[in-house]
Design an enzyme around this catalytic site. Structure first.
Site, PDB file in Angstrom:
ATOM      1  N   ASN A 175      11.773  -5.841  52.609  1.00 17.13           N
ATOM      2  CA  ASN A 175      11.749  -6.672  51.401  1.00 17.13           C
ATOM      3  C   ASN A 175      12.917  -7.646  51.351  1.00 17.13           C
ATOM      4  O   ASN A 175      12.800  -8.727  50.775  1.00 17.13           O
ATOM      5  CB  ASN A 175      11.726  -5.800  50.146  1.00 17.13           C
ATOM      6  CG  ASN A 175      10.298  -5.384  49.806  1.00 17.13           C
ATOM      7  OD1 ASN A 175       9.344  -6.024  50.241  1.00 17.13           O
ATOM      8  ND2 ASN A 175      10.150  -4.318  49.052  1.00 17.13           N
ATOM      9  N   HIS A 212       9.456   4.261  52.072  1.00 19.32           N
ATOM     10  CA  HIS A 212       8.857   3.028  51.548  1.00 19.32           C
ATOM     11  C   HIS A 212       7.611   2.669  52.360  1.00 19.32           C
ATOM     12  O   HIS A 212       7.710   2.129  53.467  1.00 19.32           O
ATOM     13  CB  HIS A 212       9.906   1.899  51.578  1.00 19.32           C
ATOM     14  CG  HIS A 212       9.417   0.630  50.984  1.00 19.32           C
ATOM     15  ND1 HIS A 212       9.839  -0.609  51.416  1.00 19.32           N
ATOM     16  CD2 HIS A 212       8.524   0.384  49.991  1.00 19.32           C
ATOM     17  CE1 HIS A 212       9.231  -1.536  50.717  1.00 19.32           C
ATOM     18  NE2 HIS A 212       8.433  -0.969  49.848  1.00 19.32           N
ATOM     19  N   SER A 231      10.584  -0.088  46.001  1.00 22.96           N
ATOM     20  CA  SER A 231      10.580  -1.284  46.842  1.00 22.96           C
ATOM     21  C   SER A 231      11.990  -1.802  47.071  1.00 22.96           C
ATOM     22  O   SER A 231      12.254  -2.451  48.082  1.00 22.96           O
ATOM     23  CB  SER A 231       9.794  -2.408  46.155  1.00 22.96           C
ATOM     24  OG  SER A 231       8.446  -2.083  46.042  1.00 22.96           O
ATOM     25  N   GLU A 244       9.361   2.500  55.855  1.00 21.72           N
ATOM     26  CA  GLU A 244      10.825   2.534  55.935  1.00 21.72           C
ATOM     27  C   GLU A 244      11.304   3.926  55.510  1.00 21.72           C
ATOM     28  O   GLU A 244      10.872   4.438  54.468  1.00 21.72           O
ATOM     29  CB  GLU A 244      11.444   1.481  55.020  1.00 21.72           C
ATOM     30  CG  GLU A 244      11.291   0.072  55.560  1.00 21.72           C
ATOM     31  CD  GLU A 244      11.919  -0.976  54.645  1.00 21.72           C
ATOM     32  OE1 GLU A 244      12.814  -1.698  55.104  1.00 21.72           O
ATOM     33  OE2 GLU A 244      11.511  -1.056  53.470  1.00 21.72           O
TER      34      GLU A 244
END
Ligand SMILES: CC(=O)CC(=O)SCCNC(=O)CCNC(=O)[C@H](O)C(C)(C)COP(=O)(O)OP(=O)(O)OC[C@H]1O[C@@H](n2cnc3c(N)ncnc32)[C@H](O)[C@@H]1OP(=O)(O)O
Ligand SMILES: NC(=O)C1=CN([C@@H]2O[C@H](COP(=O)(O)OP(=O)(O)OC[C@H]3O[C@@H](n4cnc5c(N)ncnc54)[C@H](O)[C@@H]3O)[C@@H](O)[C@H]2O)C=CC1
Length: 294
Positions: free
Chosen positions: A190, A139, A118, A151
């Site tokens: 994130n 991701h 993450s 991602e």
């Protein structure tokens, strides 16, 4: 050449979702975990989720065809002939480093090695693998079968060829790649999303508003499909803490220091839906009962 054989290490929340999406798109996959009971649970959940999507016409084929493409196991040996290896273990540099080191010993030197981290920079993870030009971030978002974005993260040494193959792999699974061209802690989504989660936790900590009202607010005022705390409970409070800690360790920026309310809940084993309590309480079927005590 399109990726046809995938090896996933870590069969928890995310690993099982990624395995499902591979199989739904005709890709053979081995899902590996240390614990047989995690794999048994993964099999049940994939079967439920893929079954539902097939029933709704969102996935083509039969359930037994999808399940037939997934092998479940506890040994890393099968990583040897995989074209793509995806690491999906706990959000902790030491744990990931150890697993990547073991994978590096088994994998073909041409295999792509991806991490679903993450927030941990890909370049830090690539240091554990013999061929860092083949290492990158993939991701996925939770729940994997429902979320379209992935991602694709370039580490400092990732080759353009590896990046292009990874992008094609993501597209072959019907997902939309978000290309992250420079490695950084937290990447893009994130880095944008976690600060709002932290601020929501501080609002609760200060007694300004309740978990329930904040969730109601972000859905009704900001149009989010799920509340911040509802999402936090499916992600896992341990995963959020691991992600925040990774960014904080790398940047030492006080804005990323994980809020105390989160650290306390993780210490108390209140990790979200998977443990029955997080920001909310749940029954054995995962049905929400009400807010947890603060
Ligand atoms: C931590 C990180 O590093 C990064 C992250 O992942 S952060 C987290 C990112 N994820 C999010 O923010 C999630 C946001 N939420 C959403 O997009 C949506 O709420 C959602 C797609 C999860 C669910 O959709 P929804 O319409 O809001 O909810 P819901 O009514 O519960 O579900 C709709 C249908 O999908 C089904 N469904 C939900 N999850 C499913 C799954 N995994 N597989 C198959 N079907 C599923 C439900 O059973 C339901 O089916 P029925 O209508 O037949 O009952
Ligand atoms: N939970 C989420 O919403 C999201 C998590 N991620 C990331 O994905 C990764 C995994 O997260 P989750 O699936 O939530 O964790 P999880 O805790 O559900 O699953 C991790 C699994 O890895 C297994 N494992 C640990 N060490 C292992 C080893 N040496 N060999 C084989 N298996 C091993 C554990 O037994 C466990 O089943 C983390 O890096 C996390 O940050 C990314 C996006 C969303």
């Amino acid at each position: 050449m399109a990726v046809q054989k995938v090896f996933i290490v870590g069969g928890g929340t995310m690993g099982r979702g990624i395995a499902q999406v591979c199989a739904q798109n005709g890709i053979s996959v081995v899902l590996c975990d240390l614990e047989q009971k995690v794999l048994d649970e993964a099999k049940k959940q994939i079967s439920w989720s893929a079954g539902k999507l097939i029933e709704k016409g969102k996935v083509r084929g039969q359930l037994d065809e999808v399940m037939g493409l997934i092998e479940f196991g506890t040994s890393l040996d099968k990583a040897a002939d995989a074209e793509m290896i995806i690491e999906v273990v706990f959000e902790n540099l030491e744990v990931k480093g150890k697993v990547l080191g073991q994978i590096g010993e088994v994998a073909s030197k041409d295999a792509l090695v991806a991490s679903n981290t993450s927030a941990i920079p890909i370049t830090d993870l690539a240091a554990f693998v013999p061929n860092p030009s083949r290492v990158l971030g993939l991701h996925f978002f939770n729940p994997v079968p429902m979320m379209a974005a992935v991602e694709v993260i370039k580490g400092k040494q990732t080759s353009q060829e590896a990046l292009s193959l990874a992008r094609e792999f993501v597209e072959s699974m019907g997902k939309e790649p978000i290309m992250v061209m420079r490695d950084c802690p937290g990447f893009v989504i994130n880095r944008i999303n976690l600060p709002s989660s932290m601020e929501a936790m501080r609002v609760v900590e200060e007694g300004v508003a309740s978990v329930e009202d904040i969730d109601k607010g972000v859905k009704l005022a900001l149009g989010r499909r799920m509340g911040i705390f509802e999402t936090g409970d499916i992600v896992g409070l341990d995963v959020t803490l691991g992600s925040l800690s990774a960014v904080y360790e790398e940047t030492k920026d006080p804005r990323w220091h994980p809020p105390m309310i989160l650290r306390r809940k993780v210490k108390a084993g209140q990790l979200g839906k998977k443990t029955g309590t997080g920001w909310y309480r749940y029954d054995n079927e995962g049905k929400r009962l009400g807010p947890a005590d603060e």
